[in-house]
Motif scaffolding. Structure first.
Motif, PDB file in Angstrom:
ATOM      1  N   GLU A 130      47.617  49.152  37.403  1.00 30.13           N
ATOM      2  CA  GLU A 130      48.824  48.976  36.766  1.00 30.13           C
ATOM      3  C   GLU A 130      49.286  47.693  37.033  1.00 30.13           C
ATOM      4  N   ASN A 131      49.666  46.993  36.069  1.00 30.08           N
ATOM      5  CA  ASN A 131      50.117  45.489  36.407  1.00 30.08           C
ATOM      6  C   ASN A 131      49.162  44.698  37.102  1.00 30.08           C
ATOM      7  N   ASN A 132      47.801  44.771  36.925  1.00 33.46           N
ATOM      8  CA  ASN A 132      46.861  44.451  37.811  1.00 33.46           C
ATOM      9  C   ASN A 132      45.517  43.958  36.969  1.00 33.46           C
ATOM     10  N   ASP A 133      45.476  42.598  36.632  1.00 33.68           N
ATOM     11  CA  ASP A 133      44.187  42.462  35.745  1.00 33.68           C
ATOM     12  C   ASP A 133      42.872  41.784  36.659  1.00 33.68           C
ATOM     13  N   ARG A 134      42.918  42.604  37.859  1.00 35.06           N
ATOM     14  CA  ARG A 134      41.731  42.364  38.485  1.00 35.06           C
ATOM     15  C   ARG A 134      40.996  43.594  38.721  1.00 35.06           C
ATOM     16  N   ALA A 135      41.991  44.696  39.324  1.00 36.26           N
ATOM     17  CA  ALA A 135      41.404  45.875  39.506  1.00 36.26           C
ATOM     18  C   ALA A 135      40.856  46.566  38.305  1.00 36.26           C
ATOM     19  N   ALA A 136      41.372  46.426  37.226  1.00 35.78           N
ATOM     20  CA  ALA A 136      41.019  47.198  35.839  1.00 35.78           C
ATOM     21  C   ALA A 136      39.935  46.656  35.313  1.00 35.78           C
ATOM     22  N   PRO A 137      39.607  45.341  35.278  1.00 35.68           N
ATOM     23  CA  PRO A 137      38.133  44.886  34.803  1.00 35.68           C
ATOM     24  C   PRO A 137      37.108  45.016  35.724  1.00 35.68           C
TER      25      PRO A 137
END
Length: 359
Positions: free
Chosen positions: A209-216
């Motif tokens: 959540e609010n993290n565009d490193r972990a999700a990708p």
């Protein structure tokens, strides 16, 4: 104006006194009188030293030191519209990769004459917005932020203050950035495991959540498996908190099912999570890499000295910090020819990956 002899020691001069006899703090005029220069020269020597002859600059600095004169940075910011400070907000000081990048960023900025004010958001957008407001109130000349997910009001406020922003650790089509493709990094790691014969993969990351490193990073594993006609089981796609304990908990969840359904390889969003998984596996007598392969992310300082050494995706945090500082210096100088700086991660093969156990 008197002639300055930098080789001659400046005469000692006591601090001036007010009309009531109390000692007052020295001001620029006192420095000018002691150094034998104009107030304008004192201002240039302190604010724009490159524009003053070395001998004159040295005389001014000696006078300032003799008097105990301290430059008022707030007043300087008002007069020059520059504070010579920049702000950095990282998600957490507990992640070594952010600390390394911050250290490199600070070294580069210090060499350019800037001081760095740093804060942590703890992955919370509201906290990050509060920290940005604080930094803007302090008159920073630029900001470095991690990732591209932020409160929209943050950008608007920075724009009103004419403070440029450099985004780090992820790429963007809209913002000036220094980063890498997180999805591509784990896509390559997953394909390496698939090429070795693994078919049951798992991925464990921190908050998405609010993290565009972990999700990708999780998406990269899904994509690699889909291209092979495989599907990542929902129970093998875990979101945990950060740190070693989270890795231990993740291991317990992943290994709780029937043996024939357990993953044979785990890709972790950080090296700390990988360390937790390895620690729990060791306690349960599960051999790594013969019975289970593990890949981390970041190549933290401890990764190479684990037993066995951790295979991981290396992120050049030092280069990210340095390149982010140089890009921000360009932005603050209105030189915007470079918009995106791409850093390529490297899969570092060590001792925690092997073909799946055939026994």
């Amino acid at each position: 104006m008197s002639t300055i002899n930098p080789d001659h020691p400046l005469p000692r001069k006591n601090r001036s006194s007010n009309s009531d006899g109390r000692t007052r703090l020295p001001v620029a005029q006192d420095v000018a009188e002691l150094a034998g220069v104009s107030i304008a020269t004192v201002s240039r020597a302190l604010n724009e030293p490159e524009k003053v002859r070395p001998a004159t600059r040295e005389a001014v600095m000696k006078a300032a030191a003799e008097l105990g004169f301290v430059l008022n940075s707030a007043a300087r910011a008002l007069s020059t519209r520059r504070s010579s400070t920049v702000g950095v907000i990282v998600p957490s000081y507990g992640n070594e990769v952010f600390v390394r990048a911050l250290s490199s960023f600070q070294r580069t900025m210090r060499a350019a004459g800037y001081q760095v004010l740093a804060a942590s958001s703890e992955y919370d957008l509201a906290t990050e917005m509060q920290e940005v407001a604080f930094l803007l109130q302090r008159g920073v000349d630029g900001l470095m932020l991690v990732g591209g997910i932020h409160d929209p009001a943050l950008y608007a406020r920075a724009e009103r203050s004419q403070v440029p922003i450099i985004q780090s650790f992820s790429l963007s089509d809209r913002e000036y950035c220094v980063g890498f493709d997180n999805r591509e990094a784990t896509f390559r790691a997953a394909n390496y495991l698939l090429d070795l014969g693994h078919k049951r993969l798992a991925v464990v990351t921190g908050t998405r959540e609010n993290n565009d490193r972990a999700a990708p990073r999780a998406e990269g594993v899904h994509l690699a498996m889909a291209e092979r006609g495989l599907k990542l089981s929902p129970v093998h796609d875990l979101i945990v908190s950060s740190g070693i304990v989270a890795g231990r908990d993740a291991f317990s969840q992943l290994m709780g099912g029937p043996e024939e359904e357990r993953p044979t390889a785990i890709i972790c969003g950080t090296d700390e999570i990988a360390l937790g998984i390895m620690s729990e596996a060791s306690e349960r007598g599960i051999d790594i890499p013969r019975a289970l392969s593990v890949i981390g992310f970041n190549d933290s300082s401890f990764s190479a000295v684990l037993s066995p050494p951790l295979t991981t995706i290396r992120v050049d945090a030092d280069e990210i910090g340095k390149s982010s500082a140089l890009a921000l210096l360009n932005l603050m100088g209105a030189r915007t020819t470079v918009q995106v700086t791409r850093i390529t991660p490297e899969l570092v093969l060590r001792g925690t990956v092997a073909p799946p156990d055939k026994l």
